[in-house]
Design a protein around this motif. Structure first.
Motif, PDB file in Angstrom:
ATOM      1  N   LYS A 188      -1.778  14.902   7.327  1.00  0.00           N
ATOM      2  CA  LYS A 188      -2.459  14.858   6.022  1.00  0.00           C
ATOM      3  C   LYS A 188      -3.231  13.576   5.733  1.00  0.00           C
ATOM      4  O   LYS A 188      -4.154  13.583   4.916  1.00  0.00           O
ATOM      5  CB  LYS A 188      -1.461  15.088   4.870  1.00  0.00           C
ATOM      6  CG  LYS A 188      -0.648  16.354   4.922  1.00  0.00           C
ATOM      7  CD  LYS A 188      -1.345  17.627   5.327  1.00  0.00           C
ATOM      8  CE  LYS A 188      -2.642  17.959   4.666  1.00  0.00           C
ATOM      9  NZ  LYS A 188      -3.278  19.161   5.299  1.00  0.00           N
ATOM     10  N   GLY A 189      -2.833  12.452   6.326  1.00  0.00           N
ATOM     11  CA  GLY A 189      -3.525  11.199   6.008  1.00  0.00           C
ATOM     12  C   GLY A 189      -3.265  10.753   4.581  1.00  0.00           C
ATOM     13  O   GLY A 189      -2.278  11.147   3.970  1.00  0.00           O
ATOM     14  N   LYS A 190      -4.168   9.943   4.074  1.00  0.00           N
ATOM     15  CA  LYS A 190      -3.982   9.384   2.723  1.00  0.00           C
ATOM     16  C   LYS A 190      -4.062  10.476   1.658  1.00  0.00           C
ATOM     17  O   LYS A 190      -4.818  11.441   1.810  1.00  0.00           O
ATOM     18  CB  LYS A 190      -5.091   8.370   2.424  1.00  0.00           C
ATOM     19  CG  LYS A 190      -4.919   7.043   3.103  1.00  0.00           C
ATOM     20  CD  LYS A 190      -5.998   6.117   2.572  1.00  0.00           C
ATOM     21  CE  LYS A 190      -5.997   4.795   3.296  1.00  0.00           C
ATOM     22  NZ  LYS A 190      -7.012   3.884   2.804  1.00  0.00           N
ATOM     23  N   PRO A 191      -3.351  10.290   0.541  1.00  0.00           N
ATOM     24  CA  PRO A 191      -3.419  11.274  -0.548  1.00  0.00           C
ATOM     25  C   PRO A 191      -4.832  11.411  -1.115  1.00  0.00           C
ATOM     26  O   PRO A 191      -5.570  10.427  -1.195  1.00  0.00           O
ATOM     27  CB  PRO A 191      -2.469  10.710  -1.612  1.00  0.00           C
ATOM     28  CG  PRO A 191      -1.632   9.705  -0.918  1.00  0.00           C
ATOM     29  CD  PRO A 191      -2.412   9.199   0.251  1.00  0.00           C
ATOM     30  N   ALA A 229       1.960   2.652   5.824  1.00  0.00           N
ATOM     31  CA  ALA A 229       1.247   1.842   4.830  1.00  0.00           C
ATOM     32  C   ALA A 229       1.546   2.431   3.460  1.00  0.00           C
ATOM     33  O   ALA A 229       1.609   3.655   3.308  1.00  0.00           O
ATOM     34  CB  ALA A 229      -0.253   1.898   5.113  1.00  0.00           C
ATOM     35  N   PRO A 230       1.758   1.568   2.457  1.00  0.00           N
ATOM     36  CA  PRO A 230       2.149   2.090   1.139  1.00  0.00           C
ATOM     37  C   PRO A 230       1.135   3.069   0.543  1.00  0.00           C
ATOM     38  O   PRO A 230       1.493   3.895  -0.282  1.00  0.00           O
ATOM     39  CB  PRO A 230       2.266   0.839   0.265  1.00  0.00           C
ATOM     40  CG  PRO A 230       2.170  -0.333   1.154  1.00  0.00           C
ATOM     41  CD  PRO A 230       1.693   0.112   2.495  1.00  0.00           C
ATOM     42  N   ASP A 231      -0.132   2.980   0.969  1.00  0.00           N
ATOM     43  CA  ASP A 231      -1.119   3.909   0.401  1.00  0.00           C
ATOM     44  C   ASP A 231      -1.193   5.238   1.164  1.00  0.00           C
ATOM     45  O   ASP A 231      -2.013   6.087   0.853  1.00  0.00           O
ATOM     46  CB  ASP A 231      -2.504   3.252   0.329  1.00  0.00           C
ATOM     47  CG  ASP A 231      -3.040   2.865   1.702  1.00  0.00           C
ATOM     48  OD1 ASP A 231      -2.254   2.877   2.678  1.00  0.00           O
ATOM     49  OD2 ASP A 231      -4.237   2.558   1.797  1.00  0.00           O
ATOM     50  N   HIS A 232      -0.331   5.409   2.168  1.00  0.00           N
ATOM     51  CA  HIS A 232      -0.330   6.675   2.900  1.00  0.00           C
ATOM     52  C   HIS A 232       0.713   7.655   2.384  1.00  0.00           C
ATOM     53  O   HIS A 232       0.664   8.846   2.717  1.00  0.00           O
ATOM     54  CB  HIS A 232      -0.105   6.445   4.397  1.00  0.00           C
ATOM     55  CG  HIS A 232      -1.378   6.155   5.128  1.00  0.00           C
ATOM     56  ND1 HIS A 232      -2.107   5.008   4.921  1.00  0.00           N
ATOM     57  CD2 HIS A 232      -2.073   6.877   6.037  1.00  0.00           C
ATOM     58  CE1 HIS A 232      -3.184   5.040   5.686  1.00  0.00           C
ATOM     59  NE2 HIS A 232      -3.192   6.164   6.371  1.00  0.00           N
ATOM     60  N   ILE A 233       1.675   7.155   1.622  1.00  0.00           N
ATOM     61  CA  ILE A 233       2.649   8.066   1.018  1.00  0.00           C
ATOM     62  C   ILE A 233       2.793   7.732  -0.468  1.00  0.00           C
ATOM     63  O   ILE A 233       2.597   6.600  -0.882  1.00  0.00           O
ATOM     64  CB  ILE A 233       4.034   7.999   1.697  1.00  0.00           C
ATOM     65  CG1 ILE A 233       4.597   6.577   1.677  1.00  0.00           C
ATOM     66  CG2 ILE A 233       4.012   8.557   3.097  1.00  0.00           C
ATOM     67  CD1 ILE A 233       6.020   6.492   2.189  1.00  0.00           C
ATOM     68  N   VAL A 234       3.112   8.758  -1.223  1.00  0.00           N
ATOM     69  CA  VAL A 234       3.429   8.574  -2.634  1.00  0.00           C
ATOM     70  C   VAL A 234       4.947   8.650  -2.728  1.00  0.00           C
ATOM     71  O   VAL A 234       5.558   9.608  -2.255  1.00  0.00           O
ATOM     72  CB  VAL A 234       2.783   9.692  -3.483  1.00  0.00           C
ATOM     73  CG1 VAL A 234       3.221   9.587  -4.932  1.00  0.00           C
ATOM     74  CG2 VAL A 234       1.279   9.641  -3.367  1.00  0.00           C
TER      75      VAL A 234
END
Ligand code: SF4
Length: 295
Positions: A188-191, A229-234
């Motif tokens: 999925k990659g980044k949200p 990386a924190p921006d790859h998962i919520v």
């Protein structure tokens, strides 16, 4: 993809049940079984929104935690058998009701049937499909969801093998779960969000802080931070553990404010963004009635 219902080794349990004749460890036979299909307003805001998430609660579960908050359907017989055509009808009905997404709750053990039913509908459905899972998933299960799931809502329940063994008879859960989330992030990659802030694609990692397991939760977050990386998962850090009847030891109480806040502080210091719950939300109000609504 090699799912054989006569000798099921689909999930990491690999129990080998002949699902055409009896249920496996997951309490599931050959046919999909659903306990409820309705709009749900208690998911993360980017999933529920104002209009609600179109949740389909599947019966059975291959993980089977001792403290399951949905044990009526994960262990019990509540649910109605449905066909692939029924699932398509249910999905279209939820869309008609205004759902922001189709949210498949604990679909793990029906991965193949769900793919067959929904893949032809995916592009015309007009809303994202979310796979809402315990993350006790084999690579084969994830291959069935690849290309179907826009969103993964992935539990990460235990970090210690001993806890996973004691609470879910699954000492391999931490390793399996980390591999599964890694694969979900690869897929999925980044949200991605739409203009209203509703998630269209991505991975939400849910962690329910358990009473007496604060240090394990912190170690789990540190491992997540090392891997992603924190921006790859919520991150969705939950405090709503409600002790079911009969629990003993730590599991017989709720999480304290100190326990939850200390885990939350670590999550924030590691740079995770997402959702943090008010402790007052620890109640049964999140649990809908499993009364075959919408099935
Ligand atoms: S999906 Fe169910 S029947 Fe198949 S291996 Fe897992 S627990 Fe056993």
């Amino acid at each position: 993809m090699t799912y054989h219902p006569e000798h099921c080794t689909l999930c990491p349990r690999r129990c080998g049940a002949d699902r055409t004749k009896r249920v496996g460890f997951c309490k599931s036979g050959e046919r999909m079984k659903v306990a409820r299909a309705a709009l749900h307003f208690y998911e993360e805001p980017c999933i529920s929104g104002k209009e609600g998430s179109g949740t389909v609660f599947f019966s059975g579960c291959s993980l089977g935690c001792v403290f399951c908050q949905n044990r009526e359907i994960s262990r019990g017989d509540i649910g109605k058998e449905i066909t692939g055509e029924d699932l398509v009808r249910i999905a279209l009905s939820l869309k008609e009701q205004g759902a922001n997404n189709l949210n498949l709750v604990t679909p793990d053990h029906y991965a193949q049937e769900i793919r067959s039913a929904l893949l032809p509908l995916k592009d015309s459905l007009g809303m994202p499909i979310a796979v809402n899972t315990s993350s006790y998933l084999s690579p084969e299960q994830l291959s069935y969801f690849e290309g179907l799931a826009h969103i993964y809502i992935a539990d990460f329940k235990f970090f210690s093998s001993e806890t996973a063994k004691n609470y879910a008879s699954a000492p391999d859960y931490p390793r399996v779960c980390l591999n599964a989330i890694t694969e979900m992030v690869r897929q999925k990659g980044k949200p991605v969000y739409d203009g209203r802030g509703m998630m269209q694609s991505g991975v939400i990692v849910r962690h329910l802080v358990l009473p007496g397991a604060r240090k394990e939760s912190i170690a789990l977050l540190q491992e997540l931070s090392r891997r992603f990386a924190p921006d790859h998962i919520v991150l969705s850090l939950m405090s709503q553990y409600t002790p079911p009847a009969g629990m003993t030891g730590h599991l017989s109480r709720r999480v304290t404010t100190f326990e939850y806040k200390s885990v939350m502080d670590v999550a924030e210091s590691l740079g995770f963004s997402g959702y943090f719950q008010d402790r007052s939300s620890a109640s049964d109000s999140y649990l809908p009635d499993f009364d075959l609504t919408g099935v």
